[in-house]
Motif scaffolding. Structure first.
Motif: not given
Ligand SMILES: *Cc1c(COP(=O)(O)O)cnc(C)c1O
Length: 467
Positions: A92-93, A266-270, A314-316
């Protein structure tokens, strides 16, 4: 342009293979009529199991990747100083450049902390368009929330590249009028969710920054859909076509002093979110609140496995094949509906298509909820769940005259969950919407039979006029 040199083909495909599947349950038209009646004609009251294609929201509905699921097993559940936190914090940083990354259980928890610190009576907080939880968290402190969307953004049929932009002139006039001491923070929402998922240009972010610097006001992004916004900048803004989406996202964050983030987008999590910032003193105060309301600073309301999945997400999300597929599938849905003459909000945004119910069912007056009529018919026709964003959600009755005051737009949102549906699902949705549109004269109005005093759209029960 994304280098399509991988293959010479033009077809944009889902950039993944499917390893684990979740069956959808088919129902008959007759069953759906009964289900809808029992749910009081409110899609929020339908069980998810009775829905074939669920376009209620893109929030927390993403499909996680194999790597994210692997991360769930790797999650370090130590109370303090978990390895998963440090991995999440590092990623994240690197993305945002912020000195402090404070995890929260979702976006509104980050908002709650931020506005507890900067809100309060007489404070005024501007945004391009506040999302409803942002506005609610601001107002809860006694402060006021103001929207300064550029005029083009308010026109449902105007085609423009960056309809989410802040109206800079209006923002500056507002600061002068209220006095800078009463404006503790400027926010900018990317993409502009409440405004149809429309993007904000880098130029507009820079101009907003200039105003913030001029009046010495901290500037934060509501960054829920930062990657979709960055992708639109790459596609539409001069000078960015050869930059990577990651570089563009990093530049977006470089202009601001902090952000609130719902990782459910946009971090693709639930589940998940964070608050990022640079200011030492504010960060210390934010962490003090976090410890009381969310948890210790290295987990902030989340399990170690959630932090692991968020880091990976966050990467994907910055993968340009993913973003090409993502933005294209929404655009494709919009394009096909337009070709069939279905009225939609233009141009398609990043995460959803909005049907314009006023033009879809012009024979139904606002006080009989044309959007709700379309929502119900889409479910009956195809088992598709959508949501009304119009008179049900925002309509008001004047306390003195008793007259109904409708909002400016009557919309039906078809929000697309990330990585969940394939093109044939979208084709099915297109077919169902067109079918409902062709039968639009048969659509009838609805009346509310019971409602809650606040946020009535979640629990209200309806009855069709033809029942
Ligand atoms: C979803 C959302 C939020 C709130 O996030 P939650 O995770 O739902 O609490 C805030 N702002 C915007 C723009 C959003 O889309």
């Amino acid at each position: 342009m994304l280098e399509q040199s991988v293959t010479p083909m033009k077809t944009i495909i889902e950039p993944f293979k499917i390893k684990s599947v979740e069956p959808v349950r088919f129902t008959t038209g007759r069953e759906r009529e009964r289900i809808l009646r029992e749910a009081g004609y409110n899609p929020f009251l339908i069980r998810a199991d009775d829905v074939l294609i669920d376009l209620l929201t893109d929030s927390g509905t993403s499909a996680m990747s194999a790597k994210q699921w692997a991360g769930m097993m790797e999650g370090d559940e130590s109370y303090a100083g978990a390895k998963s936190f440090f991995r999440f914090e590092k990623i994240a940083k690197e993305l945002t450049g912020f000195k402090y990354i404070i995890p929260t259980h979702q976006g509104r928890a980050a908002e709650k902390i931020l506005f507890t610190l900067v809100g309060g009576p007489h404070k005024c907080i501007p945004n391009n368009t506040h999302f409803d939880t942002t506005r609610a968290n601001i107002e809860f402190t006694g402060a006021q929330a103001f929207d300064f969307l550029n005029p083009l953004g308010k026109d449902p049929v105007a085609i423009a590249d960056f309809k989410g932009n802040m109206d800079i002139t209006a923002l500056e006039r507002f600061i002068l009028e209220k006095g800078r001491e009463n404006v503790p923070l400027i926010m900018l929402t990317v993409t502009n969710n409440a405004g149809g998922g429309q993007p904000v240009s880098m130029e507009n972010i820079r101009h907003t920054k200039a105003v913030a610097v001029k009046y010495k006001i901290p500037f934060f992004l509501d960054a829920c859909r930062f990657a979709e916004n960055a992708f639109f900048i790459k596609k539409r803004e001069k000078g960015y076509e050869h930059k990577s989406v990651k570089e563009i996202a990093q530049e977006m964050f470089s202009y601001v002093d902090g952000c609130t983030m719902s990782a459910k987008k946009d971090a693709l999590v639930n589940m998940g979110g964070f608050l990022g910032m640079n200011d030492d003193e504010t960060a210390i105060r934010a962490r003090n609140i976090l410890v009381v309301t969310e948890g210790f600073p290295t987990y902030g309301g989340l399990a170690g496995r959630d932090l692991e999945a968020m880091a990976q997400g966050l990467e994907e999300v910055l993968d340009e094949h993913y973003l090409t597929y993502r933005i294209r599938s929404v655009e494709y849905l919009g394009e096909k509906l337009l070709q069939a003459g279905v009225p939609i909000l233009q141009p398609p945004g990043g995460h959803a298509i909005y049907l314009d119910a006023k033009r879809f069912a012009p024979h139904i007056p606002s006080e009989q909820f044309p959007g709700q009529a379309v929502v119900c018919e889409l479910y009956k026709m195809g088992g598709i769940r959508s949501v009304e964003i119009g008179s049900v959600m925002f309509g008001r009755t004047d306390k003195i005259t008793g007259k109904f005051i409708p909002p400016a737009l009557e919309l039906v949102r078809l929000a697309i969950p990330r990585r969940v549906y394939t093109q044939s699902h979208i084709d099915y949705v297109i077919e169902a919407v067109i079918e409902v549109y062709q039968r639009r004269p048969e659509l009838c109005g609805y009346r509310i039979v019971s409602e809650a005093p606040l946020l009535r759209h979640f629990t209200a029960r309806f009855e069709p006029f033809n029942a």
